[in-house]
Write a protein that holds these residues in place. Structure first.
Motif, PDB file in Angstrom:
ATOM      1  N   ASP A  36       0.740  -1.204  -0.032  1.00  0.00           N
ATOM      2  CA  ASP A  36      -0.107  -0.091   0.642  1.00  0.00           C
ATOM      3  C   ASP A  36       1.019   1.669   0.204  1.00  0.00           C
ATOM      4  O   ASP A  36       0.760   2.678   0.735  1.00  0.00           O
ATOM      5  CB  ASP A  36      -0.748   0.747   0.945  1.00  0.00           C
ATOM      6  N   GLY A  37       1.731   1.233  -0.828  1.00  0.00           N
ATOM      7  CA  GLY A  37       3.009   2.430  -0.536  1.00  0.00           C
ATOM      8  C   GLY A  37       4.273   1.996   0.610  1.00  0.00           C
ATOM      9  O   GLY A  37       4.354   3.705   0.605  1.00  0.00           O
ATOM     10  N   VAL A  38       3.908   1.487   1.478  1.00  0.00           N
ATOM     11  CA  VAL A  38       4.542   1.705   2.326  1.00  0.00           C
ATOM     12  C   VAL A  38       5.683   0.643   2.258  1.00  0.00           C
ATOM     13  O   VAL A  38       5.359  -0.435   1.947  1.00  0.00           O
ATOM     14  CB  VAL A  38       3.698   1.702   3.546  1.00  0.00           C
ATOM     15  N   LYS A  39       6.963   0.740   2.413  1.00  0.00           N
ATOM     16  CA  LYS A  39       7.897   0.152   2.145  1.00  0.00           C
ATOM     17  C   LYS A  39       8.593  -0.552   3.521  1.00  0.00           C
ATOM     18  O   LYS A  39       9.805   0.859   4.307  1.00  0.00           O
ATOM     19  CB  LYS A  39       9.088   0.243   1.183  1.00  0.00           C
ATOM     20  N   VAL A  40       8.602  -1.844   4.316  1.00  0.00           N
ATOM     21  CA  VAL A  40       8.794  -1.802   5.646  1.00  0.00           C
ATOM     22  C   VAL A  40      10.501  -2.663   5.648  1.00  0.00           C
ATOM     23  O   VAL A  40       9.817  -3.733   5.516  1.00  0.00           O
ATOM     24  CB  VAL A  40       8.129  -2.446   6.317  1.00  0.00           C
ATOM     25  N   LEU A  44       3.280  12.468   2.552  1.00  0.00           N
ATOM     26  CA  LEU A  44       2.192  11.538   2.381  1.00  0.00           C
ATOM     27  C   LEU A  44       2.145  10.666   0.633  1.00  0.00           C
ATOM     28  O   LEU A  44       1.419  10.124   0.172  1.00  0.00           O
ATOM     29  CB  LEU A  44       0.780  11.376   3.318  1.00  0.00           C
ATOM     30  N   SER A  45       2.526  11.669  -0.099  1.00  0.00           N
ATOM     31  CA  SER A  45       2.020  12.197  -1.605  1.00  0.00           C
ATOM     32  C   SER A  45       2.881  10.983  -1.863  1.00  0.00           C
ATOM     33  O   SER A  45       2.797   9.910  -3.267  1.00  0.00           O
ATOM     34  CB  SER A  45       2.365  12.562  -1.861  1.00  0.00           C
ATOM     35  N   LYS A  46       4.052  11.090  -1.371  1.00  0.00           N
ATOM     36  CA  LYS A  46       5.256  10.195  -1.573  1.00  0.00           C
ATOM     37  C   LYS A  46       4.914   8.795  -0.960  1.00  0.00           C
ATOM     38  O   LYS A  46       4.488   8.319  -0.134  1.00  0.00           O
ATOM     39  CB  LYS A  46       6.714  10.376  -1.803  1.00  0.00           C
ATOM     40  N   ASP A  47       5.836   7.630  -1.594  1.00  0.00           N
ATOM     41  CA  ASP A  47       5.784   6.530  -0.933  1.00  0.00           C
ATOM     42  C   ASP A  47       6.370   6.571  -0.181  1.00  0.00           C
ATOM     43  O   ASP A  47       7.820   7.327   0.260  1.00  0.00           O
ATOM     44  CB  ASP A  47       6.572   5.306  -1.716  1.00  0.00           C
ATOM     45  N   VAL A  48       5.995   5.377   1.061  1.00  0.00           N
ATOM     46  CA  VAL A  48       7.083   5.786   2.853  1.00  0.00           C
ATOM     47  C   VAL A  48       7.894   4.082   2.384  1.00  0.00           C
ATOM     48  O   VAL A  48       7.776   3.673   1.978  1.00  0.00           O
ATOM     49  CB  VAL A  48       5.825   5.251   3.764  1.00  0.00           C
ATOM     50  N   VAL A  49       8.990   4.855   2.971  1.00  0.00           N
ATOM     51  CA  VAL A  49       9.912   3.634   3.341  1.00  0.00           C
ATOM     52  C   VAL A  49      10.866   3.955   4.632  1.00  0.00           C
ATOM     53  O   VAL A  49      10.756   4.998   5.321  1.00  0.00           O
ATOM     54  CB  VAL A  49      11.476   4.140   2.898  1.00  0.00           C
ATOM     55  N   MET A  50      10.436   3.044   5.600  1.00  0.00           N
ATOM     56  CA  MET A  50      10.493   3.348   6.916  1.00  0.00           C
ATOM     57  C   MET A  50      11.692   1.186   7.913  1.00  0.00           C
ATOM     58  O   MET A  50      10.836   0.558   6.983  1.00  0.00           O
ATOM     59  CB  MET A  50       9.226   2.905   8.108  1.00  0.00           C
TER      60      MET A  50
END
Length: 458
Positions: A101-105, A422-428
């Motif tokens: 969902d646009g979040v890389k963990v 939030l418009s960009k992909d999140v990397v965490m």
């Protein structure tokens, strides 16, 4: 899944002190119930008694530390249902990375429940099932995790109240003959164990074996005539238990306080100011002029590993400077009492931090109880490296309005923006403390995935 958009309104006081300013939150160094040691005992007899008394107590038929086999399978099923996570299993199957969902963990490769915590929870749950018709008490939070302690409350376990918030002083008046008393993973003080041993109660001991290892270390200090230097937070439940097995001790919470003690050892100084600053962190009758000539180091098991080792080197060098390289060996003793699980989780966060730029991490999320010392130290590692990081105690800290209510390094509970764009992909990156169930990690990440879904929907 519960999803709260309201910031948690929690205030948490953090202590700070300039050199020789009095430390905050005064407390007594003895529990409400005192040992029944005879006044005529010699110093050597006193030093021998505490460990011997503890071993004697543990041999009682009413002292349980191996659990109850007839309910074990049922408890294992309950724990799996409450604490396991399908998402975390997916991480493990996918080399600890998930893109959703646009979040890389990126999940730290050592995280979450340690075996000591799992053992403690299992013993507590088994005790409730084994003694269904008895009133069950616990002397403190079992571990520093809100979900686990809430579960125990739902099981009708009675938490013994602290007097004026002091971990060393508790109200045991509600404990009656025939009741069951659980000792938490942090352990219980010598005075508490002595008092409970004299009552007609069943004792279920869930103390982590690593904590018991520290007790054995300070016992060795005392028998060798050393003052114990405890690297730990003097008001923390584990340290309260540890110092109760000492005769002479002083607690230092960090390198700054260790340097203050070392400076006094090497150079002397203002004794009155020294005693005023450490008044809540020393044994009764402490005299820095006589009790800091021979010292041994131990630690609260959840402290920052590298800091404990640096403090040990500091004291070793101080004794070499004061007494010379040869004689220093008789003035300083050190044993490794750093918990393996604590060390492994810290090393795993270091790996995330060292690769943060390559991975493109926007921030690191640390999940665990706000009172959890080992979790707080996981936060320190990225923050000191200049990486955005947040320590939350439950998923509800992440709001639908893209805010996060978190505990910072100073111990304050604050609310900030979580995702800067939030418009960009999140990397965490994500990790969790040794007392944090995998289900808490899944719930927290679920709220972040939902943030991205809501942003894309709009």
């Amino acid at each position: 899944m519960r999803f709260s958009s309201t910031a948690l309104l929690v205030a948490c006081m953090a202590s700070s002190a300039s050199a020789f300013a009095p430390r905050q939150a005064p407390r007594t160094t003895t529990a409400v119930y005192q040992s029944t040691a005879a006044a005529s005992d010699t110093e050597e007899e006193r030093k021998m008694r505490k460990k011997d008394d503890r071993l004697r107590m543990m041999k009682s038929d009413q002292f349980h530390r191996r659990g109850f086999k007839e309910v074990r399978e049922q408890v294992e099923d309950t724990m799996s249902e409450q604490f396991k996570s399908e998402l975390v299993e997916q991480f493990k199957e996918n080399n600890y990375v998930i893109d959703k969902d646009g979040v890389k963990v990126y999940l730290a490769k050592d995280f979450g429940f340690c075996w000591g915590v799992e053992r403690s929870i299992a013993l507590a749950y088994e005790a409730v099932e084994h003694f269904p018709d008895k009133t069950v008490h616990i002397t403190n939070e079992l571990i520093h995790n809100p979900e686990v302690n809430d579960n125990l409350s739902d099981m009708n376990v009675q938490f013994i109240e602290k007097i004026d918030g002091d971990a060393a002083r508790k109200d045991f008046e509600k404990v009656k003959d025939g009741d069951v008393v659980i000792l938490p993973a942090f352990g219980a003080s010598y005075e508490e164990m002595d008092m409970l041993d004299k009552k007609n109660v069943e004792i279920v001991d869930t103390t982590c074996p690593w904590v018991s290892k520290v007790w054995n270390t300070v016992d060795m200090h005392q028998k060798k005539g050393l003052t114990s230097i405890i690297h730990g937070k003097y008001a923390h439940e584990e340290t309260v238990a540890t110092v109760s097995f000492c005769e002479d001790y002083i607690c230092v919470k960090d390198m700054k306080e260790a340097e203050m003690v070392v400076d006094y050892i090497v150079n002397g100084g203002d004794k009155e100011a020294f005693m005023k600053y450490f008044k809540n962190a020393i044994s009764e009758g402490f005299d820095p002029d006589t009790m800091l000539t021979k010292v041994g180091l131990a630690n609260q098991t959840t402290m920052y590993k590298k800091e404990t080792r640096a403090i040990g080197q500091l004291f070793q060098k101080a004794m070499m400077k004061k007494y010379g390289p040869v004689d220093a060996k008789s003035h300083y003793m050190e044993f490794d009492t750093i918990c393996d699980a604590t060390q492994e989780r810290q090393d795993a966060v270091h790996d995330l931090v060292e690769n943060a730029e390559t991975l493109g991490l926007d921030f690191i999320l640390v999940v665990g109880g706000w009172d959890s010392s080992n979790t707080a130290h996981l936060l320190e590692i990225p923050v000191k490296a200049g990486i955005r990081a947040f320590h939350i105690n439950k998923a509800e800290c992440i709001g639908a309005d893209n805010t996060i209510t978190h505990r910072n390094m100073e111990g304050e509970i604050v609310t900030d923006t979580l995702v800067e764009d939030l418009s960009k992909d999140v990397v965490m990156g994500v990790t969790s403390g040794a007392s944090t169930p995998d289900a808490a990690v899944q719930s927290s990440l679920g709220n972040i995935f939902m943030l991205k879904q809501l942003q894309e929907a709009n």
